[in-house]
Write a protein that holds these residues in place. Structure first.
Motif, short mmCIF file in Angstrom:
data_model
loop_
_atom_site.label_atom_id
_atom_site.label_comp_id
_atom_site.label_asym_id
_atom_site.label_seq_id
_atom_site.Cartn_x
_atom_site.Cartn_y
_atom_site.Cartn_z
N THR A 288 -4.09 -12.36 3.69
CA THR A 288 -3.74 -10.97 3.39
C THR A 288 -4.26 -10.62 2.00
OG1 THR A 288 -1.77 -11.14 4.76
CG2 THR A 288 -1.81 -9.34 3.14
N THR A 289 -4.85 -9.44 1.86
CA THR A 289 -5.35 -8.99 0.55
C THR A 289 -4.92 -7.57 0.21
OG1 THR A 289 -7.44 -8.20 1.48
CG2 THR A 289 -7.41 -10.47 0.64
N ARG A 290 -4.56 -6.78 1.21
CA ARG A 290 -4.28 -5.37 0.98
C ARG A 290 -2.78 -5.10 0.82
NH1 ARG A 290 -9.05 -2.59 3.78
NH2 ARG A 290 -10.71 -3.89 2.91
N PHE A 291 -2.47 -4.20 -0.10
CA PHE A 291 -1.09 -3.89 -0.45
C PHE A 291 -0.23 -3.57 0.77
CE2 PHE A 291 2.23 -0.83 -1.36
CZ PHE A 291 2.95 -1.50 -2.34
N ASP A 292 -0.69 -2.63 1.61
CA ASP A 292 0.11 -2.23 2.77
C ASP A 292 0.41 -3.41 3.69
OD1 ASP A 292 0.13 0.36 1.84
OD2 ASP A 292 -1.54 1.01 3.12
N ASP A 293 -0.57 -4.28 3.86
CA ASP A 293 -0.37 -5.45 4.72
C ASP A 293 0.64 -6.42 4.12
OD1 ASP A 293 -2.20 -4.47 6.58
OD2 ASP A 293 -3.89 -5.50 5.62
N PHE A 294 0.60 -6.61 2.79
CA PHE A 294 1.59 -7.47 2.13
C PHE A 294 3.00 -6.93 2.40
CE2 PHE A 294 -1.80 -9.03 -0.82
CZ PHE A 294 -1.56 -10.38 -0.70
N ALA A 295 3.21 -5.65 2.11
CA ALA A 295 4.54 -5.05 2.27
C ALA A 295 5.02 -5.15 3.71
CB ALA A 295 4.52 -3.60 1.80
N ARG A 296 4.15 -4.86 4.65
CA ARG A 296 4.52 -4.90 6.06
C ARG A 296 4.81 -6.31 6.53
NH1 ARG A 296 1.59 -6.10 10.31
NH2 ARG A 296 -0.37 -5.97 9.18
N ALA B 41 7.26 -4.68 -3.13
CA ALA B 41 5.92 -5.28 -3.03
C ALA B 41 5.11 -4.98 -4.28
CB ALA B 41 5.20 -4.78 -1.79
N ALA B 42 5.15 -3.73 -4.75
CA ALA B 42 4.40 -3.34 -5.94
C ALA B 42 4.87 -4.12 -7.17
CB ALA B 42 4.51 -1.84 -6.18
N ALA B 43 6.18 -4.23 -7.33
CA ALA B 43 6.73 -4.94 -8.49
C ALA B 43 6.35 -6.42 -8.46
CB ALA B 43 8.24 -4.78 -8.54
N ARG B 44 6.51 -7.07 -7.31
CA ARG B 44 6.20 -8.50 -7.22
C ARG B 44 4.70 -8.76 -7.35
NH1 ARG B 44 10.27 -8.18 -8.35
NH2 ARG B 44 12.21 -8.73 -7.39
N LEU B 45 3.87 -7.92 -6.72
CA LEU B 45 2.42 -8.12 -6.85
C LEU B 45 1.97 -7.93 -8.29
CD1 LEU B 45 1.24 -6.42 -3.55
CD2 LEU B 45 1.00 -8.85 -4.13
N LYS B 46 2.59 -6.99 -8.99
CA LYS B 46 2.29 -6.79 -10.41
C LYS B 46 2.67 -8.05 -11.20
CE LYS B 46 3.09 -3.59 -14.22
NZ LYS B 46 3.75 -2.36 -14.65
N GLU B 47 3.84 -8.62 -10.92
CA GLU B 47 4.29 -9.84 -11.61
C GLU B 47 3.36 -11.01 -11.30
OE1 GLU B 47 8.26 -10.37 -10.19
OE2 GLU B 47 9.05 -8.69 -11.36
N LEU B 48 2.99 -11.17 -10.03
CA LEU B 48 2.13 -12.28 -9.64
C LEU B 48 0.73 -12.15 -10.24
CD1 LEU B 48 3.29 -12.63 -5.93
CD2 LEU B 48 3.77 -14.22 -7.81
N THR B 49 0.29 -10.90 -10.39
CA THR B 49 -1.01 -10.65 -11.03
C THR B 49 -0.92 -10.94 -12.53
OG1 THR B 49 -1.54 -8.99 -9.35
CG2 THR B 49 -2.81 -8.91 -11.39
N ALA B 50 0.15 -10.48 -13.16
CA ALA B 50 0.34 -10.74 -14.60
C ALA B 50 0.47 -12.25 -14.87
CB ALA B 50 1.57 -10.01 -15.12
N LEU B 51 1.11 -12.96 -13.97
CA LEU B 51 1.25 -14.41 -14.10
C LEU B 51 -0.10 -15.10 -13.97
CD1 LEU B 51 3.14 -16.90 -14.26
CD2 LEU B 51 3.37 -16.74 -11.77
N GLY B 52 -0.98 -14.54 -13.13
CA GLY B 52 -2.31 -15.12 -12.95
C GLY B 52 -2.51 -15.85 -11.65
N VAL B 53 -1.55 -15.77 -10.71
CA VAL B 53 -1.74 -16.44 -9.42
C VAL B 53 -2.51 -15.56 -8.43
CG1 VAL B 53 0.23 -17.99 -9.66
CG2 VAL B 53 0.56 -15.78 -8.56
N LEU B 54 -2.51 -14.26 -8.69
CA LEU B 54 -3.32 -13.31 -7.93
C LEU B 54 -4.14 -12.48 -8.91
CD1 LEU B 54 -0.71 -11.92 -5.34
CD2 LEU B 54 -2.50 -13.61 -4.90
N ALA B 55 -5.26 -11.97 -8.44
CA ALA B 55 -6.09 -11.06 -9.25
C ALA B 55 -6.38 -9.83 -8.41
CB ALA B 55 -7.39 -11.74 -9.65
N LYS B 56 -6.45 -8.69 -9.08
CA LYS B 56 -6.78 -7.43 -8.40
C LYS B 56 -8.29 -7.24 -8.44
CE LYS B 56 -4.41 -3.65 -9.24
NZ LYS B 56 -3.60 -2.61 -9.93
#
Length: 157
Positions: free
Chosen positions: A45-53, A62-77
């Motif tokens: 999965t890579t797309r926001f809507d798919d993650f949330a669903r 989903a937005a808050a957690r993806l932002k945290e995971l991106t800030a942590l460095g485990v995901l990149a936008k």
């Protein structure tokens, strides 16, 4: 017989529990939604809507957690743009995120073994051989190590 990790008891009070790497890791990615978002990233999965669903959380969560995971460095936008659409972003695994995979697979295998009546709905296999993939604890020589074979030492470096 009770098995437990053998600590170096004399050194046990020489390190501060507030520096515990387990505590830091759980604080960073230990929410249910964060782990499940990572699960979905491992499944492609890579797309926001798919993650949330797929995770079954609200868009706000989903937005808050993806932002945290991106800030942590485990995901990149990464930006992407479909024809005729505005630029959007997808979330991709980083090296740090890939290195978290054994932890998530370990949770899956533990859940399959102890919390499922039918060994769970999914099986992770090697693409080439089809053999089941397992998480193992090994020493630097590649030999399997059990909890009885380990001890905890305080770092001195």
């Amino acid at each position: 017989m009770v098995m437990q990790l053998e600590p170096a008891l004399a050194d046990r009070d020489r390190w501060k529990a507030d520096r515990c790497s387990i505590d830091k890791a759980i604080s960073a990615i230990g929410t249910r939604s964060a782990i499940l978002l990572m699960r979905e990233a491992y499944y492609g999965t890579t797309r926001f809507d798919d993650f949330a669903r797929r995770v079954g959380v609200t868009e706000a969560v989903a937005a808050a957690r993806l932002k945290e995971l991106t800030a942590l460095g485990v995901l990149a936008k990464q930006p992407y743009r479909e024809p005729g659409q505005r630029t959007r972003y997808e979330y991709v695994l980083t090296d740090m995120g890939r290195d978290l995979l054994p932890v998530v697979l370990g949770l899956m295998h533990w859940g399959d073994k102890y919390l499922q009546d039918d060994n769970g709905p999914l099986k992770v296999v090697d693409k080439q051989s089809g053999s089941p993939v397992r998480v193992r604890i090994q020493n630097e020589d590649g030999e399997d190590v059990t909890i009885d074979d380990m001890r905890v030492d305080v770092r001195r470096d």
